[in-house]
Design an enzyme around this catalytic site. Sequence first.
Site, PDB file in Angstrom:
ATOM      1  NE  ARG A  31       9.276   6.516   9.144  1.00  0.00           N
ATOM      2  CZ  ARG A  31       8.327   6.287   8.264  1.00  0.00           C
ATOM      3  NH1 ARG A  31       8.420   5.278   7.423  1.00  0.00           N
ATOM      4  NH2 ARG A  31       7.266   7.080   8.203  1.00  0.00           N
ATOM      5  CD  GLU A  57      10.331  -6.960   6.856  1.00  0.00           C
ATOM      6  OE1 GLU A  57       9.957  -5.936   7.455  1.00  0.00           O
ATOM      7  OE2 GLU A  57      10.540  -8.050   7.426  1.00  0.00           O
ATOM      8  CB  ALA A 114       1.146   0.270   6.764  1.00  0.00           C
ATOM      9  CG  ASN A 121       8.280  -1.612   0.688  1.00  0.00           C
ATOM     10  OD1 ASN A 121       7.562  -1.623   1.684  1.00  0.00           O
ATOM     11  ND2 ASN A 121       9.004  -0.568   0.333  1.00  0.00           N
ATOM     12  N   PRO A 172       0.791  -1.227   0.000  1.00  0.00           N
ATOM     13  CG  PRO A 172      -0.193  -1.134   2.110  1.00  0.00           C
ATOM     14  CD  PRO A 172       0.550  -2.043   1.193  1.00  0.00           C
ATOM     15  CG  ASN A 173      -0.375   4.324   1.159  1.00  0.00           C
ATOM     16  OD1 ASN A 173      -1.346   4.791   0.561  1.00  0.00           O
ATOM     17  ND2 ASN A 173      -0.461   3.850   2.383  1.00  0.00           N
ATOM     18  NE  ARG A 215       2.933   7.155   2.029  1.00  0.00           N
ATOM     19  CZ  ARG A 215       3.462   6.039   2.507  1.00  0.00           C
ATOM     20  NH1 ARG A 215       4.125   5.227   1.725  1.00  0.00           N
ATOM     21  NH2 ARG A 215       3.303   5.735   3.770  1.00  0.00           N
ATOM     22  CG  HIS A 266      10.685  -1.791   5.345  1.00  0.00           C
ATOM     23  ND1 HIS A 266       9.322  -1.750   5.174  1.00  0.00           N
ATOM     24  CD2 HIS A 266      10.965  -2.953   5.978  1.00  0.00           C
ATOM     25  CE1 HIS A 266       8.793  -2.848   5.690  1.00  0.00           C
ATOM     26  NE2 HIS A 266       9.769  -3.583   6.177  1.00  0.00           N
ATOM     27  CE1 TYR A 285       8.189   5.394   3.605  1.00  0.00           C
ATOM     28  CE2 TYR A 285       6.739   7.291   3.508  1.00  0.00           C
ATOM     29  CZ  TYR A 285       7.111   6.102   4.088  1.00  0.00           C
ATOM     30  OH  TYR A 285       6.402   5.611   5.150  1.00  0.00           O
TER      31      TYR A 285
END
Length: 153
Positions: free
Chosen positions: A106, A97, A76, A73, A9-10, A17, A99, A22
């Site tokens: 964070r 995985e 969330a 990725n 998502p996103n 964004r 990111h 990012y």
Amino acid sequence: MRVLVLNGPNLNLLGEREPGVYGSTSLDDICTHLTAAAEAMGITLAFAQSNHEGELIDILHAARLECDGVILNAGAYTHYSYAIRDAIAAIKIPVVEVHLSNIHAREEFRHTSVIAPVCIGQISGFGADSYDLALTALAFRFNQQTPRLEESK
């Protein structure tokens, strides 16, 4: 070797964004760059992105029959999707995985990854280069590229 690069998502909004978090690189830019890197390694890539948990699971299920590994990725969903975690465990192909940001630097809720225990590794904090590092890790895993450090001594 065929690798699926799956984004959650996103991530379709990369470049627009929260560029302070990012970066300004778009998902298309990442895919273009990664394709060239993969070709140099003799690896074929497939790409998918979805904002929907069930669709991500369906794509992972299909990957078990079509791919040798996955760069994921999950966005969330990383922090709470036991359904994606179970899909990764079920497919029995290596998943890395990824990111863009350092999730451990964070907000507290981002520090936990429910998918990490069923992935072969986690790469975070290197921006778009996180994808390159994941591709290299899978190439090492399948001995498609440079020998491991202990083999080169």
